[in-house]
Design a protein around this motif. Sequence first.
Motif, PDB file in Angstrom:
ATOM      1  N   ARG A   3      -3.129   7.441   3.456  1.00 48.26           N
ATOM      2  CA  ARG A   3      -3.928   8.431   4.208  1.00 48.26           C
ATOM      3  C   ARG A   3      -4.182   9.670   3.368  1.00 48.26           C
ATOM      4  NH1 ARG A   3      -0.244   7.058   8.163  1.00 48.26           N
ATOM      5  NH2 ARG A   3       0.721   9.104   8.009  1.00 48.26           N
ATOM      6  N   ALA A   4      -3.195  10.096   2.589  1.00 45.88           N
ATOM      7  CA  ALA A   4      -3.355  11.294   1.751  1.00 45.88           C
ATOM      8  C   ALA A   4      -4.413  11.069   0.668  1.00 45.88           C
ATOM      9  CB  ALA A   4      -2.016  11.673   1.116  1.00 45.88           C
ATOM     10  N   LYS A   5      -4.490   9.867   0.139  1.00 42.54           N
ATOM     11  CA  LYS A   5      -5.471   9.562  -0.902  1.00 42.54           C
ATOM     12  C   LYS A   5      -6.876   9.406  -0.339  1.00 42.54           C
ATOM     13  CE  LYS A   5      -2.468   7.516  -4.338  1.00 42.54           C
ATOM     14  NZ  LYS A   5      -2.828   8.449  -5.380  1.00 42.54           N
ATOM     15  N   GLY A   6      -6.983   8.879   0.894  1.00 38.45           N
ATOM     16  CA  GLY A   6      -8.298   8.665   1.496  1.00 38.45           C
ATOM     17  C   GLY A   6      -9.104   7.630   0.739  1.00 38.45           C
ATOM     18  N   GLY A   7     -10.404   7.596   0.966  1.00 37.80           N
ATOM     19  CA  GLY A   7     -11.289   6.680   0.247  1.00 37.80           C
ATOM     20  C   GLY A   7     -11.329   5.288   0.824  1.00 37.80           C
ATOM     21  N   ARG A   8     -11.605   4.323  -0.057  1.00 35.30           N
ATOM     22  CA  ARG A   8     -11.736   2.922   0.336  1.00 35.30           C
ATOM     23  C   ARG A   8     -10.400   2.216   0.169  1.00 35.30           C
ATOM     24  NH1 ARG A   8     -15.222   1.257  -4.220  1.00 35.30           N
ATOM     25  NH2 ARG A   8     -13.909   2.844  -5.119  1.00 35.30           N
ATOM     26  N   VAL A   9      -9.904   1.631   1.261  1.00 33.68           N
ATOM     27  CA  VAL A   9      -8.609   0.952   1.211  1.00 33.68           C
ATOM     28  C   VAL A   9      -8.752  -0.477   1.729  1.00 33.68           C
ATOM     29  CG1 VAL A   9      -7.910   1.818   3.486  1.00 33.68           C
ATOM     30  CG2 VAL A   9      -6.169   1.062   1.887  1.00 33.68           C
ATOM     31  N   ALA A  10      -8.103  -1.394   1.023  1.00 30.45           N
ATOM     32  CA  ALA A  10      -7.999  -2.780   1.480  1.00 30.45           C
ATOM     33  C   ALA A  10      -6.535  -3.047   1.775  1.00 30.45           C
ATOM     34  CB  ALA A  10      -8.504  -3.751   0.426  1.00 30.45           C
ATOM     35  N   GLU A  11      -6.266  -3.499   2.984  1.00 32.68           N
ATOM     36  CA  GLU A  11      -4.911  -3.911   3.349  1.00 32.68           C
ATOM     37  C   GLU A  11      -4.910  -5.424   3.420  1.00 32.68           C
ATOM     38  OE1 GLU A  11      -1.543  -3.485   6.820  1.00 32.68           O
ATOM     39  OE2 GLU A  11      -3.520  -2.613   7.161  1.00 32.68           O
ATOM     40  N   TYR A  47      -3.361  -2.208  -0.547  1.00 28.65           N
ATOM     41  CA  TYR A  47      -2.031  -2.179   0.063  1.00 28.65           C
ATOM     42  C   TYR A  47      -1.654  -3.591   0.488  1.00 28.65           C
ATOM     43  CZ  TYR A  47       1.399  -1.337   3.857  1.00 28.65           C
ATOM     44  OH  TYR A  47       2.498  -1.365   4.680  1.00 28.65           O
ATOM     45  N   ALA A  48      -0.517  -4.069   0.021  1.00 29.26           N
ATOM     46  CA  ALA A  48      -0.047  -5.405   0.373  1.00 29.26           C
ATOM     47  C   ALA A  48       1.413  -5.342   0.760  1.00 29.26           C
ATOM     48  CB  ALA A  48      -0.244  -6.355  -0.801  1.00 29.26           C
ATOM     49  N   LYS A  49       1.730  -5.949   1.870  1.00 33.24           N
ATOM     50  CA  LYS A  49       3.103  -5.989   2.359  1.00 33.24           C
ATOM     51  C   LYS A  49       3.469  -7.442   2.620  1.00 33.24           C
ATOM     52  CE  LYS A  49       5.964  -3.864   5.914  1.00 33.24           C
ATOM     53  NZ  LYS A  49       6.949  -3.254   5.093  1.00 33.24           N
ATOM     54  N   TYR A  79      -5.135 -10.575  -8.887  1.00 39.07           N
ATOM     55  CA  TYR A  79      -6.250 -10.288  -7.970  1.00 39.07           C
ATOM     56  C   TYR A  79      -6.011  -8.982  -7.217  1.00 39.07           C
ATOM     57  CZ  TYR A  79      -8.251 -14.874  -8.830  1.00 39.07           C
ATOM     58  OH  TYR A  79      -8.819 -15.972  -9.425  1.00 39.07           O
ATOM     59  N   LEU A  80      -4.778  -8.759  -6.774  1.00 41.17           N
ATOM     60  CA  LEU A  80      -4.458  -7.498  -6.095  1.00 41.17           C
ATOM     61  C   LEU A  80      -4.667  -6.313  -7.027  1.00 41.17           C
ATOM     62  CD1 LEU A  80      -1.188  -8.268  -4.085  1.00 41.17           C
ATOM     63  CD2 LEU A  80      -3.475  -7.872  -3.171  1.00 41.17           C
ATOM     64  N   LYS A 105      -7.722   2.820  -8.335  1.00 39.85           N
ATOM     65  CA  LYS A 105      -6.748   3.896  -8.531  1.00 39.85           C
ATOM     66  C   LYS A 105      -5.304   3.490  -8.270  1.00 39.85           C
ATOM     67  CE  LYS A 105     -10.084   7.443  -7.257  1.00 39.85           C
ATOM     68  NZ  LYS A 105     -10.445   8.459  -6.272  1.00 39.85           N
ATOM     69  N   THR A 106      -5.050   2.908  -7.097  1.00 42.50           N
ATOM     70  CA  THR A 106      -3.673   2.707  -6.674  1.00 42.50           C
ATOM     71  C   THR A 106      -3.487   1.343  -6.024  1.00 42.50           C
ATOM     72  OG1 THR A 106      -3.551   5.068  -6.160  1.00 42.50           O
ATOM     73  CG2 THR A 106      -1.799   3.691  -5.261  1.00 42.50           C
ATOM     74  N   VAL A 107      -2.349   0.715  -6.332  1.00 40.54           N
ATOM     75  CA  VAL A 107      -1.935  -0.496  -5.634  1.00 40.54           C
ATOM     76  C   VAL A 107      -0.537  -0.240  -5.083  1.00 40.54           C
ATOM     77  CG1 VAL A 107      -1.416  -2.958  -5.825  1.00 40.54           C
ATOM     78  CG2 VAL A 107      -3.302  -1.980  -7.137  1.00 40.54           C
ATOM     79  N   VAL A 108      -0.380  -0.422  -3.780  1.00 39.77           N
ATOM     80  CA  VAL A 108       0.923  -0.279  -3.136  1.00 39.77           C
ATOM     81  C   VAL A 108       1.357  -1.669  -2.695  1.00 39.77           C
ATOM     82  CG1 VAL A 108       2.220   0.757  -1.231  1.00 39.77           C
ATOM     83  CG2 VAL A 108       0.354   2.044  -2.311  1.00 39.77           C
ATOM     84  N   ILE A 109       2.424  -2.163  -3.309  1.00 36.33           N
ATOM     85  CA  ILE A 109       2.954  -3.479  -2.960  1.00 36.33           C
ATOM     86  C   ILE A 109       4.365  -3.287  -2.424  1.00 36.33           C
ATOM     87  CG2 ILE A 109       3.642  -5.756  -3.806  1.00 36.33           C
ATOM     88  CD1 ILE A 109       1.531  -5.439  -6.016  1.00 36.33           C
ATOM     89  N   ILE A 110       4.579  -3.719  -1.198  1.00 34.89           N
ATOM     90  CA  ILE A 110       5.915  -3.681  -0.606  1.00 34.89           C
ATOM     91  C   ILE A 110       6.402  -5.120  -0.519  1.00 34.89           C
ATOM     92  CG2 ILE A 110       7.264  -3.089   1.417  1.00 34.89           C
ATOM     93  CD1 ILE A 110       5.325  -0.757   1.852  1.00 34.89           C
ATOM     94  N   TRP A 111       7.461  -5.398  -1.249  1.00 39.27           N
ATOM     95  CA  TRP A 111       8.016  -6.746  -1.317  1.00 39.27           C
ATOM     96  C   TRP A 111       9.048  -6.927  -0.221  1.00 39.27           C
ATOM     97  CZ3 TRP A 111       6.590 -10.064  -5.399  1.00 39.27           C
ATOM     98  CH2 TRP A 111       5.904  -9.472  -6.456  1.00 39.27           C
ATOM     99  N   TYR A 112       9.043  -8.081   0.436  1.00 36.65           N
ATOM    100  CA  TYR A 112      10.150  -8.467   1.317  1.00 36.65           C
ATOM    101  C   TYR A 112      11.258  -9.104   0.501  1.00 36.65           C
ATOM    102  CZ  TYR A 112       7.920  -7.644   5.839  1.00 36.65           C
ATOM    103  OH  TYR A 112       7.356  -7.088   6.944  1.00 36.65           O
ATOM    104  N   ARG A 113      10.876  -9.811  -0.524  1.00 38.07           N
ATOM    105  CA  ARG A 113      11.835 -10.445  -1.418  1.00 38.07           C
ATOM    106  C   ARG A 113      11.554  -9.898  -2.811  1.00 38.07           C
ATOM    107  NH1 ARG A 113      13.636 -15.933   0.813  1.00 38.07           N
ATOM    108  NH2 ARG A 113      14.131 -16.327  -1.343  1.00 38.07           N
ATOM    109  N   PRO A 114      12.161  -8.779  -3.161  1.00 32.88           N
ATOM    110  CA  PRO A 114      11.862  -8.131  -4.439  1.00 32.88           C
ATOM    111  C   PRO A 114      12.096  -9.071  -5.613  1.00 32.88           C
ATOM    112  CG  PRO A 114      13.283  -6.748  -3.086  1.00 32.88           C
ATOM    113  CD  PRO A 114      13.205  -8.077  -2.413  1.00 32.88           C
ATOM    114  N   PRO A 115      11.321  -8.894  -6.675  1.00 34.16           N
ATOM    115  CA  PRO A 115      11.547  -9.700  -7.880  1.00 34.16           C
ATOM    116  C   PRO A 115      13.004  -9.604  -8.324  1.00 34.16           C
ATOM    117  CG  PRO A 115       9.524  -8.445  -8.055  1.00 34.16           C
ATOM    118  CD  PRO A 115      10.211  -7.955  -6.822  1.00 34.16           C
TER     119      PRO A 115
END
Length: 166
Positions: A34-42, A105-107, A122-123, A129-139
Amino acid sequence: MTTDFSYWNTVDTSTFLADDWDNPSRDWAGQIIRAKGGRVAEVGPGIGTDYTNQFKQSVLDGKLKYVGVEGSSNFFKYLQIRHPEAFWTNSPLIAMPVKAFDTVYAKAVLEHQAALEPGLSYLLSAATKTVVIIWYRPPATEAISQKVDGVYYHTFKRDEVLAVLA
């Protein structure tokens, strides 16, 4: 191991990921985006929950241009009915357009892919600018593939993830 992801088309959409709705990572990611604004793909799964709680008001206020990318056709139809003001697309990661979004943004997406690549690339390539990846099973130090309750989960090797990120 055979990879069968048909589970995602049979899940009950009203309670999907209900055990994770209060996960603090959702608020953390929402604040950043939200702070970054702009175009976001979830990128799904569970994108309706984050859209409702984190992004909907910013979309309505014109601060975010939101696209929800959902691989499950069942869940995609549910999202279109529940949130007709948002833009939803039913497509796989391979269809992510290059440099089409400020933020991606990928969760818990990569854990359910049959392989780390090409999904991670692909992500990464879809964002400018930014990719936010939240892993459930971290590498981890070793790769692990498991089937739990009929769903495949993969823990990818940390070195391989870092190599793609580099």
